[in-house]
Design an enzyme around this catalytic site. Structure first.
Site, PDB file in Angstrom:
ATOM      1  N   CYS A   4      38.519  12.125  40.322  1.00 62.24           N
ATOM      2  CA  CYS A   4      38.364  13.640  40.357  1.00 62.24           C
ATOM      3  C   CYS A   4      39.065  14.122  41.506  1.00 62.24           C
ATOM      4  O   CYS A   4      38.948  13.706  42.746  1.00 62.24           O
ATOM      5  CB  CYS A   4      36.801  13.976  40.588  1.00 62.24           C
ATOM      6  N   CYS A   7      36.984  15.314  44.470  1.00 62.60           N
ATOM      7  CA  CYS A   7      36.604  14.251  45.342  1.00 62.60           C
ATOM      8  C   CYS A   7      37.385  13.568  46.022  1.00 62.60           C
ATOM      9  O   CYS A   7      37.240  13.086  47.196  1.00 62.60           O
ATOM     10  CB  CYS A   7      35.765  13.267  44.316  1.00 62.60           C
ATOM     11  N   HIS A  46      29.617  15.060  43.764  1.00 62.73           N
ATOM     12  CA  HIS A  46      30.330  15.427  42.564  1.00 62.73           C
ATOM     13  C   HIS A  46      29.292  16.184  41.490  1.00 62.73           C
ATOM     14  O   HIS A  46      28.244  15.513  41.012  1.00 62.73           O
ATOM     15  CB  HIS A  46      30.988  14.094  41.897  1.00 62.73           C
ATOM     16  N   ASN A  86      34.160  29.679  38.072  1.00 61.45           N
ATOM     17  CA  ASN A  86      34.468  29.326  36.877  1.00 61.45           C
ATOM     18  C   ASN A  86      33.787  28.201  36.139  1.00 61.45           C
ATOM     19  O   ASN A  86      33.729  27.138  36.734  1.00 61.45           O
ATOM     20  CB  ASN A  86      35.952  29.420  36.473  1.00 61.45           C
ATOM     21  N   HIS A  99      33.061  24.349  42.003  1.00 56.70           N
ATOM     22  CA  HIS A  99      33.771  24.910  43.297  1.00 56.70           C
ATOM     23  C   HIS A  99      33.476  26.456  43.045  1.00 56.70           C
ATOM     24  O   HIS A  99      33.523  27.030  42.156  1.00 56.70           O
ATOM     25  CB  HIS A  99      35.246  24.652  43.168  1.00 56.70           C
ATOM     26  N   HIS A 101      35.182  30.013  44.449  1.00 57.91           N
ATOM     27  CA  HIS A 101      36.430  30.795  45.140  1.00 57.91           C
ATOM     28  C   HIS A 101      35.895  31.815  46.051  1.00 57.91           C
ATOM     29  O   HIS A 101      35.087  32.626  45.402  1.00 57.91           O
ATOM     30  CB  HIS A 101      37.418  31.434  44.043  1.00 57.91           C
TER      31      HIS A 101
HETATM   32  P1  5GP Z   1      39.587  26.763  38.610  1.00 58.59           P
HETATM   33  O1  5GP Z   1      40.456  27.098  37.789  1.00 58.59           O
HETATM   34  O2  5GP Z   1      38.938  25.371  38.150  1.00 58.59           O
HETATM   35  O3  5GP Z   1      38.503  27.753  38.881  1.00 58.59           O
HETATM   36  O4  5GP Z   1      39.958  26.608  40.037  1.00 58.59           O
HETATM   37  C1  5GP Z   1      40.486  25.404  40.485  1.00 58.59           C
HETATM   38  C2  5GP Z   1      41.479  25.882  41.615  1.00 58.59           C
HETATM   39  O5  5GP Z   1      42.014  24.634  42.300  1.00 58.59           O
HETATM   40  C3  5GP Z   1      42.730  26.622  41.154  1.00 58.59           C
HETATM   41  O6  5GP Z   1      42.608  28.030  41.991  1.00 58.59           O
HETATM   42  C4  5GP Z   1      43.970  25.684  41.809  1.00 58.59           C
HETATM   43  O7  5GP Z   1      44.998  26.721  42.242  1.00 58.59           O
HETATM   44  C5  5GP Z   1      43.199  24.999  42.804  1.00 58.59           C
HETATM   45  N1  5GP Z   1      43.781  23.743  43.160  1.00 58.59           N
HETATM   46  C6  5GP Z   1      44.180  22.732  41.825  1.00 58.59           C
HETATM   47  N2  5GP Z   1      44.783  21.592  42.578  1.00 58.59           N
HETATM   48  C7  5GP Z   1      44.798  21.910  43.864  1.00 58.59           C
HETATM   49  C8  5GP Z   1      45.081  20.939  44.945  1.00 58.59           C
HETATM   50  O8  5GP Z   1      45.650  20.001  44.550  1.00 58.59           O
HETATM   51  N3  5GP Z   1      44.913  21.405  46.126  1.00 58.59           N
HETATM   52  C9  5GP Z   1      44.224  22.696  46.456  1.00 58.59           C
HETATM   53  N4  5GP Z   1      44.102  22.917  47.571  1.00 58.59           N
HETATM   54  N5  5GP Z   1      44.063  23.444  45.283  1.00 58.59           N
HETATM   55  C10 5GP Z   1      44.150  23.104  44.265  1.00 58.59           C
HETATM   56 ZN    ZN Z   2      34.403  15.416  42.106  1.00 54.52          ZN
END
Ligand code: 5GP
Ligand code: ZN
Length: 113
Positions: A4, A7, A46, A86, A99, A101
């Site tokens: 993950c 994680c 997790h 999301n 997570h 945002h």
């Molecule tokens: P989701 O689309 O699942 O709501 O959000 C995932 C978020 O994780 C995205 O906004 C993406 O830019 C961020 N993200 C993906 N990989 C990484 C990473 O390796 N490091 C950081 N800091 N953010 C990440």
């Molecule tokens: Zn995880």
């Protein structure tokens, strides 16, 4: 959960720009920011998404929201901010670790979807 991404970020195996950390949660800057302030708040436990809330204690779940508030204060988001989580394909969740945002630092549109 060694496969993950978040994680691995929490454990420090993958570097991140840490904003805040406590016993239950970790907050770091999104790698692809959508706003001047774009921080991701995650539980250290997790959990796949909000849909898995029953697998967590109230302390963990409340801790995530407290950390969102702390991050917003720490980042100086006095004009307001948005918290988004999301969940699943329809919402385009791309990382399967819960997570939140925390978005701010400018005026957002009133469209949520
Ligand atoms: P989701 O689309 O699942 O709501 O959000 C995932 C978020 O994780 C995205 O906004 C993406 O830019 C961020 N993200 C993906 N990989 C990484 C990473 O390796 N490091 C950081 N800091 N953010 C990440
Ligand atoms: Zn995880």
């Amino acid at each position: 959960m060694s496969d993950c991404l978040f994680c691995r970020i929490i454990s420090g195996e993958i570097p991140s720009a840490k904003v805040y950390e406590d016993a239950l949660t970790y907050a770091f800057r999104d790698i692809n920011p959508m706003m001047p302030v774009h921080v991701l708040v995650v539980p250290k436990q997790h959990l796949a998404s909000v849909a898995a809330a029953d697998e967590a204690t109230d302390e963990v779940l409340a801790g995530c929201l407290r950390t969102c508030a702390k991050v917003a204060a720490q980042e100086g988001l006095t004009g307001g901010f948005r918290v988004v989580s999301n969940c699943g394909d329809d919402a385009c969740q791309s990382v399967q670790h819960l997570h939140f945002h925390v978005l701010g630092g400018g005026k957002m549109t009133d469209r949520m979807g």
